[in-house]
Scaffold this motif. Sequence first.
Motif, short mmCIF file in Angstrom:
data_model
loop_
_atom_site.label_atom_id
_atom_site.label_comp_id
_atom_site.label_asym_id
_atom_site.label_seq_id
_atom_site.Cartn_x
_atom_site.Cartn_y
_atom_site.Cartn_z
N ASP A 1 0.83 -1.21 0.00
CA ASP A 1 0.00 0.00 0.00
C ASP A 1 0.86 1.26 0.00
O ASP A 1 0.57 2.22 -0.72
N LEU A 2 1.91 1.26 0.81
CA LEU A 2 2.82 2.41 0.82
C LEU A 2 3.48 2.58 -0.54
O LEU A 2 3.57 3.69 -1.06
N VAL B 1 2.38 1.77 -3.45
CA VAL B 1 1.41 2.33 -4.40
C VAL B 1 1.22 3.82 -4.13
O VAL B 1 1.23 4.64 -5.05
N ARG B 2 1.09 4.18 -2.87
CA ARG B 2 0.85 5.58 -2.49
C ARG B 2 1.99 6.50 -2.92
O ARG B 2 1.76 7.61 -3.37
N ILE B 3 3.22 6.02 -2.80
CA ILE B 3 4.36 6.89 -3.15
C ILE B 3 4.82 6.69 -4.60
O ILE B 3 5.80 7.29 -5.02
N VAL C 1 -0.48 -0.17 -9.25
CA VAL C 1 -1.61 -0.99 -8.81
C VAL C 1 -1.78 -2.10 -9.83
O VAL C 1 -1.88 -1.84 -11.03
#
Length: 112
Positions: free
Chosen positions: A81-82, A84-86, A91
């Motif tokens: 998740d991290l 993908v976020r950064i 995804v």
Amino acid sequence: MRITEAAKRLGMSPRMLRYREALGLLPPVREQGAHRRFGPDELAAVAQGVELEKRFDVSPAELAFALRVLSEPGVAAAVRDLGVRIGRIQVPRRALDFEKEKALRLLRPPGR
């Protein structure tokens, strides 16, 4: 063999071997008196870890965390998740999304 002899053979200090043990980078084998004994398998595991650290330029702590990510699904999901976020991880496309996009392309009039 005991830790002093093992450390000598591996070219590191007994303290570094204890540190690796605390990180979980050694197979969990101890004799009854709570003293760790090192055999060929334990020496090979430590040597393999050291080789990975050098090859990928990571610390023992980073290698230990990588093993945790591989073995604990909750940790793996949080790291993913991290990523993908950064923007370090894309995804993954789900098969249903691909099929939906394919169906929509087929339904579009030609030339559009």
